[in-house]
Design a protein around this motif. Structure first.
Motif, mmCIF file in Angstrom:
data_model
loop_
_atom_site.group_PDB
_atom_site.id
_atom_site.type_symbol
_atom_site.label_atom_id
_atom_site.label_comp_id
_atom_site.label_asym_id
_atom_site.label_seq_id
_atom_site.Cartn_x
_atom_site.Cartn_y
_atom_site.Cartn_z
ATOM 1 N N UNK A 103 -6.440 -22.995 -9.866
ATOM 2 C CA UNK A 103 -5.051 -23.458 -9.993
ATOM 3 C C UNK A 103 -4.719 -23.667 -11.475
ATOM 4 N N UNK A 104 -5.662 -24.273 -12.187
ATOM 5 C CA UNK A 104 -5.458 -24.485 -13.620
ATOM 6 C C UNK A 104 -5.335 -23.140 -14.346
ATOM 7 N N UNK A 105 -6.187 -22.193 -13.958
ATOM 8 C CA UNK A 105 -6.126 -20.868 -14.569
ATOM 9 C C UNK A 105 -4.757 -20.227 -14.327
ATOM 10 N N UNK A 106 -4.278 -20.335 -13.101
ATOM 11 C CA UNK A 106 -2.960 -19.777 -12.762
ATOM 12 C C UNK A 106 -1.878 -20.457 -13.595
ATOM 13 N N UNK A 107 -1.956 -21.784 -13.702
ATOM 14 C CA UNK A 107 -0.946 -22.518 -14.480
ATOM 15 C C UNK A 107 -0.971 -22.082 -15.948
ATOM 16 N N UNK A 108 -2.164 -21.809 -16.462
ATOM 17 C CA UNK A 108 -2.277 -21.354 -17.856
ATOM 18 C C UNK A 108 -1.648 -19.963 -18.020
ATOM 19 N N UNK A 109 -1.867 -19.091 -17.010
ATOM 20 C CA UNK A 109 -1.257 -17.757 -17.060
ATOM 21 C C UNK A 109 0.272 -17.876 -16.991
ATOM 22 N N UNK A 110 0.753 -18.761 -16.138
ATOM 23 C CA UNK A 110 2.207 -18.971 -16.051
ATOM 24 C C UNK A 110 2.742 -19.467 -17.388
ATOM 25 N N UNK A 111 2.017 -20.385 -18.001
ATOM 26 C CA UNK A 111 2.480 -20.937 -19.277
ATOM 27 C C UNK A 111 2.600 -19.846 -20.334
ATOM 28 N N UNK A 118 -1.987 -11.180 -22.325
ATOM 29 C CA UNK A 118 -0.551 -11.454 -22.192
ATOM 30 C C UNK A 118 -0.026 -12.053 -23.496
ATOM 31 N N UNK A 119 -0.813 -12.937 -24.075
ATOM 32 C CA UNK A 119 -0.431 -13.518 -25.365
ATOM 33 C C UNK A 119 -0.304 -12.420 -26.417
ATOM 34 N N UNK A 120 -1.251 -11.486 -26.425
ATOM 35 C CA UNK A 120 -1.208 -10.389 -27.396
ATOM 36 C C UNK A 120 0.013 -9.507 -27.145
ATOM 37 N N UNK A 121 0.319 -9.232 -25.885
ATOM 38 C CA UNK A 121 1.515 -8.447 -25.560
ATOM 39 C C UNK A 121 2.763 -9.154 -26.077
ATOM 40 N N UNK A 122 2.824 -10.464 -25.855
ATOM 41 C CA UNK A 122 3.984 -11.227 -26.335
ATOM 42 C C UNK A 122 4.140 -11.080 -27.843
ATOM 43 N N UNK A 150 -0.284 -26.655 -25.006
ATOM 44 C CA UNK A 150 -0.257 -25.414 -25.796
ATOM 45 C C UNK A 150 -1.650 -24.769 -25.823
ATOM 46 N N UNK A 151 -1.681 -23.445 -26.061
ATOM 47 C CA UNK A 151 -2.937 -22.704 -25.993
ATOM 48 C C UNK A 151 -3.851 -23.007 -27.173
ATOM 49 N N UNK A 152 -3.287 -23.076 -28.369
ATOM 50 C CA UNK A 152 -4.134 -23.251 -29.547
ATOM 51 C C UNK A 152 -4.215 -24.712 -29.940
ATOM 52 N N UNK A 153 -5.431 -25.217 -30.115
ATOM 53 C CA UNK A 153 -5.645 -26.593 -30.550
ATOM 54 C C UNK A 153 -4.767 -27.607 -29.841
ATOM 55 N N UNK A 154 -4.813 -27.646 -28.541
ATOM 56 C CA UNK A 154 -4.013 -28.657 -27.847
ATOM 57 C C UNK A 154 -4.530 -30.066 -28.159
#
Lengths: 567, 567
Positions: free
Chosen positions: A169-177, A384-388, A534-538
């Motif tokens: 669930x956490x992984x999914x939430x991170x992908x959504x984010x 996905x981050x790289x695509x963005x 946030x993904x980096x250094x939360x």
């Protein structure tokens, strides 16, 4: 939501007792294999040793918690509660189970098995944070109280049912984010998941964590999750030529007319596309691919979505798709879009979008430029981050392997620790401070600040008064003396609610629908201060104990720890 | 092995047809959730498109294979076949399934669902490498032939059932390899596995890959795998003092006498241990731990195995253990050993061994020095390798998280590719050569050299003569022209055997017991040339095609690939 199946064989026979009544209300576990035998052998060894020592009914309190957020993040979504409650509601040993246990534990007295025959969870109390909540290390996700022998038997299945559920669930939430709110997220993990219910749970919990749909038909059936899927490369390569389509007629969407030869219409459009200068002069496309697309469109004229990378995306897949989509348009249908499953997804999506826009203009087909572009092929948070960062024109992501196996961290380390027995607090020491358990039966609160964000979670002893909105309270780091802060919360939320009252009079909190849990999860993530997510250094979210609990922990710790002797 | 449960609801009603007969013979899938709905939505979309185009009965051949060995190794163990055969033997849509499919595919004609109602696997043929075999990239593990619409429906569940099974079996085999043959390997993964059957499958397949036992009681029940487990930290910390043991009497092993106060006997021994200079003068040990050990020994005098790291291994756990073990020895019992679950396992195991040897000598207890030392706590291939390099005295490893979740690589990328339809070969191209499929219905052989090692696997067209022992044959790399070698095999083994003959007369290969599959796996790994299996820089095993198949692939490839145009 689909109806659940018949009540399990292990449910109590007497339908009127409160325990049996609750079992009937909550239904059986999703996986019929989640039975009372689904536990570690040592839980039975311990149960026997407790029973032999007459300690089996000692009242024990265990906390279920984790020590570190997964995926290098600073938040976790709690999931798996409903399955745990279903598990205990149906917790009972069958005669088959008892004979098996006797066969593997022949050294145990017969009366022990008579005791096991009677065991159920009617004397167990489960307090839990609601499913779909954002949670943090060290704070109990669940507090399980009951006869020590019974609660120990629950340890393994509970941890099993919570660990993967919360992780995925956490992984999914991170992908959504990382994908953002506007993108469609599709879970395509069934084939790569860790076994059938690795897949089925993944579908359920990815939806909970913010995905929109799954490819897994059984999960759609069990949980009412929307289903998605079109066709594969094999479908495309199973066609050889347009002659393989026997019935070429297609009725227009409004039913007013029938196109007797849809295939010729497609061929005409392909020719126009190839000849249009504004489209960059396409060469010959693959005819077996064209046949597959035309055939698929004849079957699904209102849902035409084509996989365009079997031969060559830009030289074959895109012109073939456009030809079929335009032919459908002539008959009043609107094609759904394309799926890209290989290559440079940023580049290909941008190039495909250019063609769609040019087609819209060239042939005056309003909306064609907005054709949905779905991307799949080994996607994960990083890609996905790289695509963005590169820029892309993808509208929907189909994510499988990395999502459902939680490839970047395949396990969450939930533990289940004894914190009190017969009202006497217990502590588990370790040379690693992070592994020292927080003793005592506790209550837990989330304190919110002025801006509506949660500020800190605090654990207190059961006997202490609750924190109150507007009242100053000292929050202490559980182990580091110097870390403490006063907080005046604007709002206080008690975290642990009663989901299984055992014999107590406590009202039982309802188990909400999957949709409601999903909404809770989305709202909780929304409410979190952005730097925690946030993904980096939360920024780590603060977890604390009351001053009283702090003092108590450290007194107990000194008592239990042997004094070393350096040599 | 335990008996399997009742036949599944989906088995054919008419018990005499060969398909129904086979279903009854092979039994239901282990997980009742592995039903015909456990597939991707797009398999149904394609089935409908095939049906609409009248292509659904086209005879298709699919290969199931993987492209890269997992874990940085050069071998894989194939597992999951039995579950696939059970799956197809019971493959049938229920009326419940059909209504659900109708509800999610309302655009499909009713007659399509009548077709689905009749679908089973009686016209499907499955050829497979035997389960437990060592296998290599690109060689089909399974060749599935049948009506294209039906075989596509099987794609997802087959890949699901094979991927994780083969991955975790390989992981187990790698752990066995690094631990060495003499060590006992225990699978302790239930609580951290990816859901209930992530755990149940892990227990089955880790046993297959060379583990000796599991902690998972349900897996023990389902598959007859030996069970292991003693007690946890919670058991130790649930005791406060020796007064908590109400019944202190213990009858000697031979039944000849009763020690009325076993606890006092333990205390006497503890005193002797603390006073013995040869043991290094132990100080006071933790009394709650001593109580827990004594209580456990009273319950399991013949199986006393203690977890010794709850407080302090060397200062408390070891002397307490020795005291209880020596008291048991007085009564004719032999203690089993200790478990270490934290700290420096190399150092602690060596120090514990020293104490055991000193106790053997000091108190003249033959065999005490050989006490079994079990280690657990986040073990994996790397940590066992590191322990080996440091030197250690561990006899048994309990391995959980890293083993069952395949943490270092959580997925195997098995694919299922169309290689022939209506006797016409198909190829799937890709810009990445490693992703190009090898077309044609094929037969596969393993060629063995003089020293008994397998030399190379070779795929040939079905129409070609088989390779023969003593006859020279050219083996070509499937894609790289310059890589080829002549081989004169000493022995030739055909890899694909018939496990599901459909309507053909081919005899069906038997599904062996788990014990037999495990032995096959051990033998196959034994037979492999050591450089293919070593951990560091293993040599790739060669996989080849016949000269004829090579030529055919490359003709087809040129035919299908569009000629590019550089701009």
């Amino acid at each position: 939501m689909a109806a659940t199946s018949a009540p399990p064989a292990s449910a109590h026979a007497n339908g009127n007792g409160s325990h049996a009544g609750m079992a009937a209300q909550v239904g059986p576990p999703t996986n019929p294999m989640a039975t009372a035998l689904l536990t570690d052998q040592y839980q039975f060894s311990m149960a026997y040793a407790y029973w032999k020592a007459g300690k089996h009914a000692d009242r024990a309190v265990f906390d279920l918690y984790f020590r570190k957020n997964p995926f290098g993040g600073e938040f976790t979504v709690f999931a798996g509660l409903e399955e745990c409650i279903k598990f205990i509601a149906n917790f009972k040993f069958t005669e088959h189970d008892i004979s098996f246990l006797q066969s593997v534990m022949p050294m145990c007295e017969g009366a022990f098995f008579d005791y096991l025959r009677e065991v159920d969870c009617s004397d167990v109390e489960v307090y839990s944070i609601p499913e779909g909540s954002v949670v943090f290390p060290k704070v109990p996700l669940m507090r399980v109280e009951g006869p020590v022998a019974v609660v120990q038997l629950l340890e393994t299945p509970f941890v099993n049912l919570i660990n993967y559920a919360s992780l995925v669930t956490t992984n999914a939430a991170r992908h959504r984010h990382v994908a953002g709110k506007s993108k469609v997220l599709l879970e395509f993990g069934l084939r790569r998941a860790q076994g059938p219910d690795g897949a089925i749970s993944a579908s359920k919990y990815c939806f909970m964590g913010g995905f929109d749909a799954t490819s897994n038909v059984l999960a759609g059936n069990l949980f009412g999750i929307p289903l998605r899927g079109t066709h594969s490369h094999a479908f495309v390569s199973s066609y050889m030529s347009l002659d393989e389509i026997p019935d070429k007629a297609l009725r227009s969407k409004d039913g007013s007319r029938v196109c007797q030869d849809f295939v010729s219409l497609v061929q005409e459009w392909l020719k126009k596309i190839q000849e249009a200068d504004s489209l960059g002069a396409f060469g010959d496309s693959n005819q077996s691919e064209l046949a597959a697309f035309a055939s698929y469109a004849l079957a699904f004229p209102s849902n035409f979505l084509a996989l365009v990378d079997t031969y060559d995306v830009m030289r074959s897949g895109i012109p073939n798709f456009c030809a079929v989509a335009l032919a459908l348009h002539d008959l009043g249908y609107k094609a759904s879009g394309i799926r890209l499953d290989s290559g440079d997804l940023a580049y290909l999506s941008i190039e495909a979008r250019k063609v769609f826009r040019a087609v819209e203009k060239e042939f005056n087909v309003p909306g064609f430029g907005k054709m949905v572009i779905t991307a799949s092929n080994d996607l994960n948070e990083e890609t996905i981050d790289a695509l963005n960062k590169q820029g892309h024109e993808v509208d929907a992501f189909g994510i499988g392997t990395y999502l459902v196996t939680c490839y970047s961290q395949a396990a969450l380390g939930c533990v289940f620790k004894l914190v009190e027995i017969n009202s006497r607090p217990r502590i588990k020491l370790s040379e690693d401070v992070a592994k020292v358990s927080i003793p005592c039966k506790k209550r837990c609160f989330r304190l919110y600040g002025k801006e509506g964000y949660p500020l800190v979670d605090i654990m207190i002893r059961e006997s202490e008064p609750s924190p109150k909105a507007g009242e100053r309270i000292l929050c202490r780091h559980p182990f580091i003396e110097s870390k403490r802060a006063y907080v005046v919360p604007q709002h206080v939320e008690e975290l642990l609610q009663c989901y299984w009252p055992g014999r107590s009079d406590e009202p039982r909190a309802e188990l909400p629908s999957l949709d409601k849990i999903r909404s809770r999860c989305m709202q909780q993530l929304e409410k979190l201060r952005p730097d925690h997510i946030r993904r980096l250094n939360p920024t780590p979210y603060k977890v604390s104990v009351s001053a009283k609990l702090y003092d108590f922990i450290h007194r107990l710790w000194l008592n239990e720890a042997p004094v070393g002797e350096l040599q």
